[in-house]
Write a protein that holds these residues in place. Structure first.
Motif, PDB file in Angstrom:
ATOM      1  N   ALA A 289      49.016  31.159 -52.583  1.00  0.00           N
ATOM      2  CA  ALA A 289      50.100  30.655 -53.261  1.00  0.00           C
ATOM      3  C   ALA A 289      49.974  29.056 -52.925  1.00  0.00           C
ATOM      4  O   ALA A 289      50.233  28.074 -53.708  1.00  0.00           O
ATOM      5  N   GLU A 290      49.891  28.875 -51.493  1.00  0.00           N
ATOM      6  CA  GLU A 290      49.768  27.136 -51.323  1.00  0.00           C
ATOM      7  C   GLU A 290      48.634  26.513 -51.798  1.00  0.00           C
ATOM      8  O   GLU A 290      48.687  25.581 -52.380  1.00  0.00           O
ATOM      9  N   TYR A 291      47.414  27.278 -52.103  1.00  0.00           N
ATOM     10  CA  TYR A 291      46.247  26.579 -52.641  1.00  0.00           C
ATOM     11  C   TYR A 291      46.277  26.620 -54.223  1.00  0.00           C
ATOM     12  O   TYR A 291      46.120  25.566 -54.684  1.00  0.00           O
ATOM     13  N   GLN A 292      47.140  27.425 -54.879  1.00  0.00           N
ATOM     14  CA  GLN A 292      47.447  27.278 -56.097  1.00  0.00           C
ATOM     15  C   GLN A 292      48.325  26.186 -56.413  1.00  0.00           C
ATOM     16  O   GLN A 292      48.278  25.482 -57.447  1.00  0.00           O
ATOM     17  N   LEU A 293      49.373  26.039 -55.502  1.00  0.00           N
ATOM     18  CA  LEU A 293      50.255  24.693 -55.506  1.00  0.00           C
ATOM     19  C   LEU A 293      49.344  23.533 -55.495  1.00  0.00           C
ATOM     20  O   LEU A 293      49.709  22.367 -56.319  1.00  0.00           O
ATOM     21  N   SER A 294      48.451  23.367 -54.638  1.00  0.00           N
ATOM     22  CA  SER A 294      47.724  22.303 -54.432  1.00  0.00           C
ATOM     23  C   SER A 294      46.399  21.957 -55.615  1.00  0.00           C
ATOM     24  O   SER A 294      46.638  20.929 -56.251  1.00  0.00           O
ATOM     25  N   ALA A 295      45.988  23.105 -56.283  1.00  0.00           N
ATOM     26  CA  ALA A 295      45.279  23.124 -57.759  1.00  0.00           C
ATOM     27  C   ALA A 295      46.238  22.397 -58.622  1.00  0.00           C
ATOM     28  O   ALA A 295      45.722  21.664 -59.492  1.00  0.00           O
ATOM     29  N   ALA A 296      47.589  23.048 -58.798  1.00  0.00           N
ATOM     30  CA  ALA A 296      48.244  22.523 -59.792  1.00  0.00           C
ATOM     31  C   ALA A 296      48.605  20.510 -59.637  1.00  0.00           C
ATOM     32  O   ALA A 296      48.472  20.105 -60.663  1.00  0.00           O
ATOM     33  N   GLY A 297      48.562  20.354 -58.465  1.00  0.00           N
ATOM     34  CA  GLY A 297      48.505  18.826 -58.129  1.00  0.00           C
ATOM     35  C   GLY A 297      47.539  18.044 -58.466  1.00  0.00           C
ATOM     36  O   GLY A 297      47.467  17.072 -59.084  1.00  0.00           O
TER      37      GLY A 297
END
Length: 488
Positions: A289-297
């Motif tokens: 989930a943390e990686y997905q948040l970074s991808a959204a950024g």
């Protein structure tokens, strides 16, 4: 003149390449801060190293179970699909990384043409190398897309680890279900034999006129209830084996199954949860989930870069001649180099709308990350709450079993001596059977809870305790590291 143009062309190419490599700046903006409101500690006091640090081969005690887990890791279709998703994400990342480099292709052709200024048709032969529409990444759009692909790849890899953790927990609990379904079947068989003896005794007493028909029918009810339980547990055994076969991805050999009641599932002497910070490191679903948040950024950076002009570079170098035999001779060399510019003027707000969509996607990813944190702590606290009281429940249930067994023996002796009616025996017999069933359920729940605690803490990624799990930094973490090393 030709020399001057040659020097200028090389200068333009070198300058453009230098700008492309050094001028790309990310426009993703500041990273959001999670507000998950997670607890500072667990609901029960725990100390020591988290059991999630143990590899599953060191955590689980039974070698048969370990062999079943190895078969599942090798053959489970969900885990295989997760591994294939990693390969796909890796190739997608490779594509976006390659987009930062110019694409060079070879070309060749023959052109036959007739123009108004020529005397008859002419034939032109050409061969060369060319760079087609290489985008100079001044605003970091290509870099942001690469960061997004990197984060998606890392999220997919973490999702595969989460799938493995869930799989190992499911296999262990299904293996226990098979064992305890067999234990319950044996208890039901024993109870059925005892009920049949009581039924035959009451039938004889009825036949000789000592008792009425009522005790016979009461005993018959208990017999049929026990027969129903026997059939039910046989069904549970078959279903537990079917589930194991599905999880493993192939039929599980009978020698790897336990038909006896399992009394110990782990080698761990103390089931420690460790520190809350350990949970964030050990849970791959949280990391995903943390990686997905970074991808959204990173997507926000790519969307913002679309507001600015896109500059692409096209060039070629080769040979051209109207005579095939002179194609590679001196004077036939030709080259071209030129940029193209795409300036957004009026798109009815489409680019700005894409930025708002990306920002909304980031908020969604942030909410998902916070939910994954809250869910992780809730699952651990639930497992610890069960763990905190399971010992007292088991002790009480064992005492209940002893008391009901003693009551049944006394009631049976008083009935045979003619002191009490069969109804007292029947009631004591049912209570004893229910207490034995309850003990088996609690013992299975105790072992399932140990597996659940290991799983919710993030155990199962490592095969052996000595294995090292390296957490790759996300693109946002790499950005923060770069900013700390080179502050403006």
């Amino acid at each position: 003149m030709q020399k001057i143009w040659s020097i200028s062309g090389r200068s333009i190419a070198v300058s453009a390449l230098a700008l492309a490599l050094t001028a790309c700046q990310s426009m993703r903006g500041p990273e959001p801060v999670a507000q998950a409101s997670i607890p500072e500690g667990y609901s029960s006091n725990t100390s020591g190293t988290s059991i999630a640090e143990q590899g599953y081969k060191d955590f689980f005690a039974d070698q048969r179970l370990l062999q079943v887990i190895d078969l599942a890791v090798a053959n489970n279709r969900d885990l295989r699909t997760a591994a294939l998703n990693i390969q796909r994400a890796q190739q997608q990342y490779q594509i976006t990384e390659n987009n930062q480099l110019p694409t060079i292709g070879a070309s060749g052709g023959i052109l036959r043409q007739d123009t108004a200024t020529s005397n008859g048709a002419n034939t032109v032969y050409n061969v060369g190398l060319g760079v087609t529409a290489y985008e100079l990444d001044f605003w970091g759009r290509v870099r942001s897309l690469k960061d997004n692909a990197l984060d998606n790849f890392l999220a997919t890899a973490s999702a595969r680890d989460a799938t493995q953790i869930a799989l190992i927990g499911q296999v262990a609990q299904a293996w226990l279900s098979y064992s305890y379904a067999n234990a319950n079947l044996k208890l039901a068989d024993q109870t059925l034999k005892a009920q049949l003896e009581s039924y035959n005794l009451n039938k004889k007493r009825f036949d000789v006129g000592i008792d009425s028909e009522l005790p016979v029918r009461q005993a018959q009810i208990s017999v049929e209830t026990a027969r129903n339980d026997v059939a039910n547990y046989k069904t549970q055994i078959a279903q537990a084996k079917n589930l194991l076969n599905l999880l493993v991805g192939q039929p599980v050999p009978d020698n790897l199954l336990s038909s006896q009641r399992v009394t110990r599932i782990t080698n761990a002497s103390a089931l420690s949860a460790g520190l809350p910070s350990d949970l964030l490191n050990n849970r791959p679903d949280v990391r995903s989930a943390e990686y997905q948040l970074s991808a959204a950024g990173a997507n926000i950076g790519a969307a913002k870069a679309r507001l600015f002009p896109t500059i692409s570079l096209t060039g070629s170098a080769g040979y051209a001649s109207t005579d095939l035999s002179n194609l590679f001779k001196t004077g036939a060399f030709v080259w071209s180099l030129g940029p193209s510019l795409d300036i957004p003027l009026w798109d009815w707000g489409t680019r700005k709308a894409n930025i708002k969509i990306s920002e909304t996607d980031q908020k969604i990813a942030l909410s998902g990350y916070e939910k994954s944190l809250q869910s992780a702590f809730r699952e651990v606290n639930d497992a610890l709450a069960t763990r905190q009281n399971i010992g007292d429940r088991l002790s009480a249930q064992r005492r209940l079993v002893d008391a009901t067994n003693t009551t049944y023996k006394l009631a049976n002796a008083r009935f045979r001596a003619g002191i009490d009616s069969f109804l007292t025996v029947l009631d004591a017999q049912r209570s004893s059977y229910a207490a034995e069933q309850g003990l088996l359920l609690l013992e299975q729940a105790n072992l399932n809870n140990q597996v659940e605690l290991y799983k919710t803490l993030g155990g199962g990624v490592k095969t052996n305790t000595t294995d090292q799990v390296i957490q790759q930094p996300s693109s946002s973490e790499l950005k923060q590291q770069a900013q700390s090393q080179n502050p403006k």
